[in-house]
Design a protein around this motif. Structure first.
Motif, short mmCIF file in Angstrom:
data_model
loop_
_atom_site.label_atom_id
_atom_site.label_comp_id
_atom_site.label_asym_id
_atom_site.label_seq_id
_atom_site.Cartn_x
_atom_site.Cartn_y
_atom_site.Cartn_z
N GLU A 162 14.43 36.30 -14.33
CA GLU A 162 13.15 36.79 -14.82
C GLU A 162 12.22 35.67 -15.28
N CYS A 163 12.66 34.43 -15.19
CA CYS A 163 11.82 33.29 -15.62
C CYS A 163 10.70 33.04 -14.62
N SER A 164 9.52 32.77 -15.15
CA SER A 164 8.39 32.40 -14.30
C SER A 164 8.41 30.90 -14.03
N CYS A 173 14.08 39.87 -3.66
CA CYS A 173 13.20 38.78 -4.07
C CYS A 173 13.13 37.75 -2.94
N PRO A 201 5.35 41.75 -13.76
CA PRO A 201 6.55 42.56 -13.49
C PRO A 201 7.23 42.16 -12.18
N GLY A 202 8.53 42.05 -12.23
CA GLY A 202 9.28 41.48 -11.12
C GLY A 202 9.18 42.24 -9.83
N SER A 216 17.63 44.45 -8.62
CA SER A 216 16.29 44.86 -8.21
C SER A 216 16.37 45.75 -6.98
N LEU A 220 19.96 41.99 -12.53
CA LEU A 220 19.15 42.23 -13.72
C LEU A 220 19.97 42.52 -14.98
N TYR A 225 16.11 29.65 -22.10
CA TYR A 225 14.69 29.91 -21.89
C TYR A 225 13.77 28.82 -22.44
N TYR A 234 8.22 38.16 -10.91
CA TYR A 234 8.72 37.38 -12.05
C TYR A 234 8.28 35.92 -11.96
N TRP A 235 8.33 35.37 -10.76
CA TRP A 235 8.00 33.96 -10.58
C TRP A 235 6.55 33.67 -10.97
#
Length: 296
Positions: free
Chosen positions: A141-143, A228, A285-286, A224, A174, A120, A280-281
Motif C-alpha cells: 500500500e506504500c506510494s 496490480c 485507493p489501490g 486485491s 492485503l 513505513y 496505491y503507487w
C-alpha cells in the motif's frame, strides 16, 4: 534494474509447482523466491522439498534463490518450522513475520524484509537494517512518494540504503486472518478444510452487489480483486532507484508477463497505460487505475 519472481501465494499441486519453476528458471529473472507464505497447512512441498528444488534450479540457471517464510505465525509448530527455515544454512531468507526477523537477527544472518512487515519510514528502516536487513520490499500500500521520503530520511541519518524491491505485478496481498475464507465459502471448518483452496489456483473472485471486482479470497489471505501492474510506471521506478521489480506468480501466462517487463528493462519504451490497478503507487485507493483517474 532486475526482475524477481515472488513466492507463489496460491496453493497448487506438487507437480504444478515443479512444472512452474522449471519454466521460470528459463526466463530472464534475477531472483526467485521459494516457499509457503500463506498457510502452514499447505504441505504439497516440505522445507526439504523446497531446498531440493532450489538445488535443482541452481544447476539450471543463475538466478539468486531466496526462501520465504510464513506471514502469520500462530502455533508453536509453526514457530518450530520457522526456526528450521531460518537455520536452513543454504539460502537467504525473506522474513514476512517479525518473529522471523528476531530469529535471523539472533543468528546474525542477513535477510529480506518482505512486504508484510510494517516499515513505513526511515527510522523503522534503520532498525531493520541494524537487525540484518539487506533488501526491503515495501508494503504494497506504500506510494512512490512514501518510499522516496523513507529513503531520504535514511540518507539524512547517514545510513546506507538497502536494496529496494517493489511489488510491481500480481494480486496484492492485503490482509491475513485466523479464519480461512475459502473453507468458509465451501461450508467447511478450518480444521477440516480438505485443502479446498487447491481447487482455486488463482483464488476466488469476490464482487460487489453491483458487479465490481473488489477482492480475491485465497485461504486466510485477502488479496486485491484486480491485478496490480506498475509496468507503465517504470520511469518513476527508475527515478526512485528501485533495484528489483517483483512479479507475483499467477497460474496462467506468467511467461508473457515476465517477457513484457524484461523488454522494458532492456530498453523498450514503457507503455503509457496497462490493464490492472496501480492506485496505491500514486497515493490514491489501490483499486484505481491512475491513468483513468487523470493522475499521470
Amino acid at each position: 534494474m532486475k526482475l524477481s519472481l515472488g513466492p507463489v501465494l496460491f496453493f497448487w499441486g506438487r507437480e504444478q509447482y515443479f512444472n512452474f519453476y522449471s519454466d521460470m528458471i528459463e526466463q530472464p529473472l534475477d531472483v526467485i523466491y521459494l516457499g509457503e507464505t500463506v498457510c502452514s497447512k499447505r504441505r504439497a512441498l516440505s522445507l526439504d522439498d523446497w531446498l531440493g528444488l532450489a538445488r535443482e534450479l541452481k544447476q539450471q540457471g543463475s538466478a539468486e534463490l531466496v526462501l520465504s517464510g510464513l506471514t502469520l505465525v500462530e502455533a508453536a509448530s509453526e514457530l518450530s518450522s520457522l526456526k528450521r527455515l531460518c537455520d536452513n544454512g543454504e539460502l537467504l531468507v525473506e522474513a514476512n513475520d517479525i518473529g522471523a526477523v528476531q530469529l535471523l537477527s539472533e543468528r546474525k544472518l542477513p535477510f529480506v524484509a518482505g512486504p508484510a512487515l510494517n516499515i513505513y519510514n526511515g527510522h523503522a528502516l534503520r532498525e531493520f537494517i541494524d537487525a540484518g536487513m539487506q533488501r526491503w520490499v515495501p508494503p504494497v500500500e506504500c506510494s512512490a512518494d512514501l518510499v522516496a521520503a523513507s529513503l531520504r530520511q535514511l540518507e539524512a541519518m547517514g545510513v546506507a540504503r538497502p536494496e529496494l524491491e517493489i511489488f510491481a505485478y500480481g494480486h496484492l496481498p492485503l490482509a491475513f486472518s485466523a479464519r480461512c475464507f475459502t473453507a468458509r465459502a465451501e461450508n467447511r471448518p478450518k480444521d477440516d478444510c480438505q485443502f479446498c483452496c487447491q481447487g482455486y489456483p488463482e483464488g476466488i473472485a469476490l464482487d460487489s452487489q453491483e458487479g465490481q471486482r473488489l477482492f480475491t479470497i485465497n485461504g486466510i489471505q485477502t488479496m486485491s480483486g484486480e491485478v496490480c501492474n506498475l509496468l507503465a510506471d517504470y520511469p518513476r521506478l527508475q527515478q526512485l532507484g528501485a533495484d528489483l521489480l517483483r512479479l507475483s506468480p499467477r497460474a496462467e501466462n506468467m511467461q508473457e508477463v515476465v517477457q513484457s517487463f524484461a523488454r522494458v528493462l532492456q530498453g523498450a519504451d514503457a507503455p503509457l497505460a496497462v490493464s490492472g490497478c496501480n492506485g496505491y503507487w500514486h497515493g490514491v485507493p489501490g483499486m484505481l487505475r491512475a491513468e483513468e483517474a487523470g493522475l499521470c
